[in-house]
Design an enzyme around this catalytic site. Structure first.
Site, PDB file in Angstrom:
ATOM      1  N   CYS A  63       0.846  -1.181   0.000  1.00  0.00           N
ATOM      2  CA  CYS A  63       0.000   0.000   0.000  1.00  0.00           C
ATOM      3  C   CYS A  63       0.890   1.242   0.000  1.00  0.00           C
ATOM      4  O   CYS A  63       2.097   1.165   0.116  1.00  0.00           O
ATOM      5  CB  CYS A  63      -0.899   0.003   1.223  1.00  0.00           C
ATOM      6  N   ARG A 100       2.022   1.853  -7.132  1.00  0.00           N
ATOM      7  CA  ARG A 100       2.269   0.713  -6.254  1.00  0.00           C
ATOM      8  C   ARG A 100       1.118  -0.291  -6.307  1.00  0.00           C
ATOM      9  O   ARG A 100       1.269  -1.426  -5.870  1.00  0.00           O
ATOM     10  CB  ARG A 100       2.469   1.202  -4.815  1.00  0.00           C
ATOM     11  N   TRP A 143      -4.116  -1.791  -0.737  1.00  0.00           N
ATOM     12  CA  TRP A 143      -4.164  -2.989  -1.575  1.00  0.00           C
ATOM     13  C   TRP A 143      -4.672  -4.099  -0.667  1.00  0.00           C
ATOM     14  O   TRP A 143      -4.030  -4.474   0.309  1.00  0.00           O
ATOM     15  CB  TRP A 143      -2.771  -3.306  -2.108  1.00  0.00           C
ATOM     16  N   ASN A 164       0.504  -0.242   6.498  1.00  0.00           N
ATOM     17  CA  ASN A 164       0.953  -1.187   5.476  1.00  0.00           C
ATOM     18  C   ASN A 164       1.455  -2.426   6.179  1.00  0.00           C
ATOM     19  O   ASN A 164       2.129  -2.328   7.207  1.00  0.00           O
ATOM     20  CB  ASN A 164       2.098  -0.611   4.642  1.00  0.00           C
ATOM     21  N   GLY A 165       1.188  -3.591   5.599  1.00  0.00           N
ATOM     22  CA  GLY A 165       1.679  -4.825   6.189  1.00  0.00           C
ATOM     23  C   GLY A 165       0.549  -5.736   6.619  1.00  0.00           C
ATOM     24  O   GLY A 165      -0.618  -5.551   6.230  1.00  0.00           O
ATOM     25  N   GLU A 186      10.317 -14.347 -18.826  1.00  0.00           N
ATOM     26  CA  GLU A 186      10.063 -12.923 -18.581  1.00  0.00           C
ATOM     27  C   GLU A 186       9.065 -12.364 -19.584  1.00  0.00           C
ATOM     28  O   GLU A 186       8.178 -11.577 -19.225  1.00  0.00           O
ATOM     29  CB  GLU A 186      11.389 -12.154 -18.625  1.00  0.00           C
ATOM     30  N   LYS A 216       5.458 -10.677 -18.579  1.00  0.00           N
ATOM     31  CA  LYS A 216       5.039  -9.327 -18.957  1.00  0.00           C
ATOM     32  C   LYS A 216       3.643  -9.352 -19.571  1.00  0.00           C
ATOM     33  O   LYS A 216       2.801  -8.510 -19.269  1.00  0.00           O
ATOM     34  CB  LYS A 216       6.029  -8.702 -19.954  1.00  0.00           C
ATOM     35  N   GLU A 249       0.980 -10.120 -16.882  1.00  0.00           N
ATOM     36  CA  GLU A 249       0.812  -9.045 -15.909  1.00  0.00           C
ATOM     37  C   GLU A 249      -0.088  -7.934 -16.421  1.00  0.00           C
ATOM     38  O   GLU A 249      -0.932  -7.417 -15.670  1.00  0.00           O
ATOM     39  CB  GLU A 249       2.178  -8.433 -15.558  1.00  0.00           C
ATOM     40  N   HIS A 256       7.337 -32.179 -24.166  1.00  0.00           N
ATOM     41  CA  HIS A 256       6.985 -32.891 -22.934  1.00  0.00           C
ATOM     42  C   HIS A 256       5.728 -32.313 -22.294  1.00  0.00           C
ATOM     43  O   HIS A 256       5.628 -32.266 -21.069  1.00  0.00           O
ATOM     44  CB  HIS A 256       8.166 -32.854 -21.965  1.00  0.00           C
ATOM     45  N   LYS A 263       3.504  -2.725  -6.980  1.00  0.00           N
ATOM     46  CA  LYS A 263       4.880  -2.524  -7.425  1.00  0.00           C
ATOM     47  C   LYS A 263       5.874  -3.116  -6.434  1.00  0.00           C
ATOM     48  O   LYS A 263       6.809  -3.805  -6.814  1.00  0.00           O
ATOM     49  CB  LYS A 263       5.157  -1.030  -7.617  1.00  0.00           C
TER      50      LYS A 263
END
Length: 614
Positions: A2, A27, A76, A102-103, A487, A491, A494, A510, A609
């Site tokens: 957050c 974020r 968040w 936050n947390g 990667e 991307k 996301e 396979h 983020k």
């Protein structure tokens, strides 16, 4: 995860808090709110965007003017769905204490039950509201305490992670903040102070900051600040100068931060290498690890711990260090490292990679490695971050602020740092001076080659238009480009919400080959290297099943043009260099597919983020 902002001074607090929250939108969040000190506490919060909150604040008009202290938050969701009630700030029952957090409070169930038994009622489903009610309870039971003391006593009962800001109308000219596992920074102005979860909301007003460490609590007034630990012992803090400007966190004419950061990569490559790649001497100089280089070279093995995109960079680092320095390397998800009771000792080196330097799982891995006696080394982007402070040695990536949630330039910078580390570890041991000089010259040409790839943006956008409605993608690569396939798939997932998977190309047979049909785009990273002929065979296997082939290939390769439906040509480069080039078209492809689908690429749903909770 957050965002936290706070202000105390002589300006109107509301506009400053709202602007700060906008700086923190990258974020990731689902609700926002502010609390202002104006005689009593005035709280405005709601589900949705900061812009929506701003409209609600504007509707109040003059009622909020004149308030010169307050706190703000973007949430968040962890405990409780996104809603007006679950948004921060949270108030105690009497409405004279406000808190943002936050947390995660791991023992909140036990604490909440105790408070319910004592007659407290709760308005939200969050773990955070427990904190403000517990502060109230402890303060009532100990009337000789001040706000600072009530917060300190409360935190002694708390298990978990927190970054908190607390204000109270009982002591209206004070903000109390504390951290354990969730970052907080204090900005020092002229007769005013700023608080935030990172420096982005602060840099507009001051470059002088103090970073709180775990277990520290600060009391901030208009006259100054003091920092103590949880045992109430005064702590001396170093004032740090921020090394970036406001312009660095603006879009600079680009439609999105992500696109800006993709196009910044040639400059970032130069910044990462500046002062480190010494062509005339044929070596790299890495000031952050020079004193420990001999110990690094003598390591029994190196373990790399990271999460997400940084983990992919770590995989490339494994290839680089093993090829150049011939030291065994293992790459672990930081989130799994400490829970599998790893065998780590004093002869091992553990490298922690994190863009923010605050990733909770990576910090947990760091502390586990330290407990077991390993040499811990950090690679991060944020000066003064927790990983930078808690590791014995390390290197900054110098990528500049990365605002887009989907990492681009930070990944590139991490891989270059790992490349330079591999060369430093190999010097005088495993490769000749001529080989080292050759690799350094090729590394120095990267910015020019990256710029040439960025010139292909319109071509890549055209490919994106053809495949934006696909429901699945498969990314395949071998050797150094297998992590790039991972990667590239990440991307796309996301920011476009299309299902995508990355695989070593040989593993396609396979399992994943069962998915291939005429609707499946398959992206091959097919540069000319030792596995090139094998990749061509894999392409033929996809073509025979009517898969749609998109290839990333080396300039001058005519053969692949007969096999792929679309080819994106990149400049020639040696195998170890290619990941730094092949990743750029994959970043652009993901960006354009997402924007064509109407997705918010800078703030993709459900993502944050900086992941500061486990």
């Amino acid at each position: 995860m957050c965002g936290i902002v706070g202000y105390i001074g002589d300006r109107d607090a509301a506009p400053l808090l709202l602007k700060g929250l906008k700086r923190l939108e990258y974020r990731g969040y689902d609700s926002a709110g502010i609390a202002l000190m104006k005689g009593s506490l005035l709280v405005m919060k709601q589900k949705g965007s900061v812009s929506g909150l701003e409209c609600a604040v504007d509707a109040i008009g003059s009622d909020i003017q004149g308030s010169t202290a307050g706190i703000g938050h973007t949430r968040w969701a962890t405990h409780g769905e996104p809603s007006d009630n679950n948004a921060h700030p949270h108030l105690n029952t009497a409405g004279d204490i406000a808190l943002i957090h936050n947390g995660i409070v791991e023992n909140f169930t036990v604490l909440k039950q105790e408070l319910l038994s004592a007659g407290y009622a709760f308005r939200s489903d969050t773990d955070s509201e427990v904190l403000v009610q517990l502060i109230d309870s402890i303060w009532k039971r100990n009337p000789s305490l001040d706000l600072e003391g009530a917060v300190r006593h409360t935190l002694r009962h708390v298990e978990g992670a927190y970054g908190i800001c607390v204000i109270s109308s009982r002591e209206p000219d004070k903000i109390v903040v504390a951290r354990k596992g969730s970052p907080l920074v204090i900005g020092i102005g002229n007769g005013e102070f700023f608080i935030a979860s990172d420096a982005a909301p602060i840099v507009e007003y001051t470059k002088k900051v103090v970073y709180l460490s775990d277990g520290e609590l600060a009391v901030i007034t208009r006259d100054g600040y003091s920092v103590k630990n949880i045992e109430n012992i005064e702590q001396e803090k170093i004032v740090t100068e921020l090394d970036f400007s406001l312009e660095k966190i603006e879009k600079g004419g680009f439609e999105h931060f992500m696109l800006k950061e993709i196009f910044e990569q040639p400059a970032v490559m130069q910044d990462v290498m500046r002062g480190r790649v010494r062509l005339a001497e044929g070596r790299v100089y890495l000031g952050g690890i020079e004193d420990y280089l001999d110990r690094l070279k003598q390591a029994r093995r190196i373990l790399i711990c990271a999460c997400g995109t940084s983990w992919h960079a770590g995989l490339i680092g494994e290839y680089l260090i093993e090829e150049f320095a011939r030291i065994p390397v293992e790459v672990d998800y930081a989130s799994e490292f400490r829970y599998r009771n790893p065998i780590v000792g004093v002869d091992d080196v553990v490298i922690l990679i994190s863009q923010s330097g605050e990733t909770a799982d990576t910090l947990a891995a760091l502390r586990t490695a330290k407990e077991k006696g390993a040499l811990v080394m950090g690679i991060c982007n944020v000066v003064g971050s927790t990983i930078a402070r808690e590791t014995l040695c390390g290197m900054y990536t110098h990528a500049g602020p990365e605002v887009g949630v989907a990492s681009t330039k930070a990944f590139t910078a991490q891989v270059i740092v790992l490349y330079m580390l591999a060369l430093a570890l190999s010097k005088g041991r495993t490769i000749s001076s001529d080989e080292a000089a050759l690799n350094l010259r090729e590394l120095s040409r990267l910015p020019e080659k990256a710029t040439r790839i960025l010139d292909l943006d319109e071509q890549i956008k055209g490919i994106a238009e053809r495949f934006k409605d696909a429901r699945n993608f498969l990314y395949l690569g071998r050797g150094y480009n297998f992590p790039v396939a991972l990667e590239g798939a990440l991307k796309l997932k996301e920011i476009s919400y299309i299902h995508a998977e990355g695989y070593p190309a040989a593993e396609m047979k396979h399992g994943p080959i069962a998915l291939i049909d005429e609707d499946m785009p398959v992206i091959f990273i097919a540069t000319r290297d030792s596995t090139y002929s094998k990749i061509l065979s894999n392409i033929e296997e996809v073509r025979s099943r009517k898969g749609r082939v998109i290839a990333i290939a080396s300039e001058g390769d005519q053969e692949i043009g007969h096999l792929a439906e679309h080819v994106i040509y990149i400049p020639q480069a040696s195998g170890p260099i290619t990941p730094l080039l092949t990743v750029i078209p994959l970043q652009l492809l993901a960006y354009h597919i997402a924007t064509l689908r109407g997705c918010n690429v800078d703030r993709p749903r459900n993502l944050a983020k900086s992941v500061t909770v486990e």
